[in-house]
Write a protein that holds these residues in place. Sequence first.
Motif, short mmCIF file in Angstrom:
data_model
loop_
_atom_site.label_atom_id
_atom_site.label_comp_id
_atom_site.label_asym_id
_atom_site.label_seq_id
_atom_site.Cartn_x
_atom_site.Cartn_y
_atom_site.Cartn_z
N GLU A 16 0.83 -1.21 0.00
CA GLU A 16 0.00 0.00 0.00
C GLU A 16 0.86 1.26 0.00
O GLU A 16 0.58 2.22 -0.73
CB GLU A 16 -0.93 0.01 1.21
CG GLU A 16 -2.07 -0.98 1.11
CD GLU A 16 -2.93 -1.03 2.37
OE1 GLU A 16 -2.76 -0.16 3.26
OE2 GLU A 16 -3.77 -1.95 2.46
N GLU A 17 1.91 1.26 0.81
CA GLU A 17 2.80 2.43 0.87
C GLU A 17 3.52 2.65 -0.45
O GLU A 17 3.65 3.79 -0.92
CB GLU A 17 3.80 2.27 2.01
CG GLU A 17 4.62 3.50 2.27
CD GLU A 17 5.51 3.40 3.49
OE1 GLU A 17 6.43 4.23 3.61
OE2 GLU A 17 5.29 2.50 4.33
N ALA A 18 3.99 1.59 -1.07
CA ALA A 18 4.67 1.70 -2.36
C ALA A 18 3.73 2.24 -3.43
O ALA A 18 4.10 3.12 -4.20
CB ALA A 18 5.22 0.34 -2.78
N GLU A 19 2.51 1.72 -3.46
CA GLU A 19 1.55 2.18 -4.46
C GLU A 19 1.16 3.63 -4.22
O GLU A 19 1.01 4.41 -5.17
CB GLU A 19 0.34 1.25 -4.50
CG GLU A 19 0.69 -0.09 -5.11
CD GLU A 19 -0.46 -1.07 -5.19
OE1 GLU A 19 -1.51 -0.83 -4.58
OE2 GLU A 19 -0.28 -2.11 -5.86
N ALA A 20 1.04 4.05 -2.96
CA ALA A 20 0.73 5.44 -2.63
C ALA A 20 1.87 6.37 -3.07
O ALA A 20 1.63 7.52 -3.43
CB ALA A 20 0.47 5.59 -1.13
N ALA A 21 3.09 5.85 -3.05
CA ALA A 21 4.25 6.63 -3.47
C ALA A 21 4.48 6.56 -4.98
O ALA A 21 5.44 7.12 -5.50
CB ALA A 21 5.50 6.15 -2.74
N GLY A 22 3.59 5.86 -5.68
CA GLY A 22 3.68 5.75 -7.13
C GLY A 22 4.73 4.75 -7.60
O GLY A 22 5.17 4.80 -8.74
N LEU A 23 5.13 3.83 -6.73
CA LEU A 23 6.17 2.87 -7.08
C LEU A 23 5.61 1.55 -7.60
O LEU A 23 6.33 0.80 -8.25
CB LEU A 23 7.05 2.59 -5.85
CG LEU A 23 7.77 3.81 -5.28
CD1 LEU A 23 8.47 3.45 -3.98
CD2 LEU A 23 8.75 4.37 -6.29
N GLY A 24 4.38 1.26 -7.31
CA GLY A 24 3.80 0.00 -7.74
C GLY A 24 4.25 -1.16 -6.87
O GLY A 24 5.24 -1.06 -6.15
N HIS A 25 3.52 -2.25 -6.95
CA HIS A 25 3.81 -3.38 -6.07
C HIS A 25 5.00 -4.21 -6.54
O HIS A 25 5.64 -4.87 -5.75
CB HIS A 25 2.57 -4.26 -5.89
CG HIS A 25 2.15 -5.00 -7.11
ND1 HIS A 25 1.33 -4.45 -8.06
CD2 HIS A 25 2.47 -6.24 -7.54
CE1 HIS A 25 1.14 -5.33 -9.03
NE2 HIS A 25 1.82 -6.43 -8.73
N ASP A 26 5.30 -4.19 -7.82
CA ASP A 26 6.41 -5.00 -8.34
C ASP A 26 7.74 -4.63 -7.69
O ASP A 26 8.51 -5.51 -7.29
CB ASP A 26 6.51 -4.82 -9.85
CG ASP A 26 6.53 -6.13 -10.60
OD1 ASP A 26 5.86 -7.08 -10.15
OD2 ASP A 26 7.23 -6.19 -11.63
N VAL A 28 8.32 -3.11 -4.80
CA VAL A 28 8.39 -3.43 -3.37
C VAL A 28 8.49 -4.95 -3.17
O VAL A 28 9.20 -5.41 -2.28
CB VAL A 28 7.22 -2.80 -2.57
CG1 VAL A 28 5.93 -3.55 -2.72
CG2 VAL A 28 7.58 -2.70 -1.10
N CYS A 29 7.84 -5.73 -4.01
CA CYS A 29 7.95 -7.20 -3.92
C CYS A 29 9.39 -7.63 -4.18
O CYS A 29 9.94 -8.47 -3.46
CB CYS A 29 7.00 -7.87 -4.90
SG CYS A 29 5.27 -7.76 -4.43
N ARG A 30 10.01 -7.05 -5.20
CA ARG A 30 11.39 -7.39 -5.52
C ARG A 30 12.32 -7.00 -4.37
O ARG A 30 13.21 -7.76 -3.98
CB ARG A 30 11.82 -6.67 -6.81
CG ARG A 30 13.11 -7.16 -7.39
CD ARG A 30 13.43 -6.50 -8.75
NE ARG A 30 12.37 -6.72 -9.72
CZ ARG A 30 11.55 -5.75 -10.17
NH1 ARG A 30 11.67 -4.50 -9.74
NH2 ARG A 30 10.61 -6.02 -11.05
N SER A 31 12.08 -5.84 -3.79
CA SER A 31 12.91 -5.39 -2.66
C SER A 31 12.73 -6.29 -1.45
O SER A 31 13.71 -6.64 -0.78
CB SER A 31 12.55 -3.94 -2.29
OG SER A 31 12.86 -3.07 -3.33
N LEU A 32 11.50 -6.66 -1.15
CA LEU A 32 11.24 -7.54 -0.02
C LEU A 32 11.87 -8.92 -0.23
O LEU A 32 12.42 -9.51 0.71
CB LEU A 32 9.74 -7.67 0.24
CG LEU A 32 9.07 -6.43 0.83
CD1 LEU A 32 7.55 -6.56 0.78
CD2 LEU A 32 9.54 -6.18 2.25
N LEU A 33 11.80 -9.43 -1.45
CA LEU A 33 12.41 -10.72 -1.75
C LEU A 33 13.92 -10.66 -1.51
O LEU A 33 14.50 -11.57 -0.91
CB LEU A 33 12.10 -11.15 -3.18
CG LEU A 33 12.64 -12.50 -3.61
CD1 LEU A 33 12.11 -13.61 -2.73
CD2 LEU A 33 12.26 -12.76 -5.06
#
Length: 71
Positions: A16-26, A28-33
């Motif tokens: 949600e935070e990534a999408e609010a910042a205009g980064l999209g979920h892809d 943030v998923c890559r970063s979390l992985l």
Amino acid sequence: MSATEIAKRHFLAAVEEAEAAGLGHDSVCRSLLGLVVSKYLETRNVSDVQSELRFVAENCDPGTDFMFMRP
């Protein structure tokens, strides 16, 4: 509260935070992985982490049963 519930709550918040910042979920998923892999490598060897990732990759199709679930 289970480990899955804790992880899911934080994952959803990060998406949600990534999408609010205009980064999209892809992204943030890559970063979390990447963070998960780094954390694993603190206590596990490379081949063990690769095996874990391979298992997840080979069994990520939600339409297919896991081999150990078949009769």
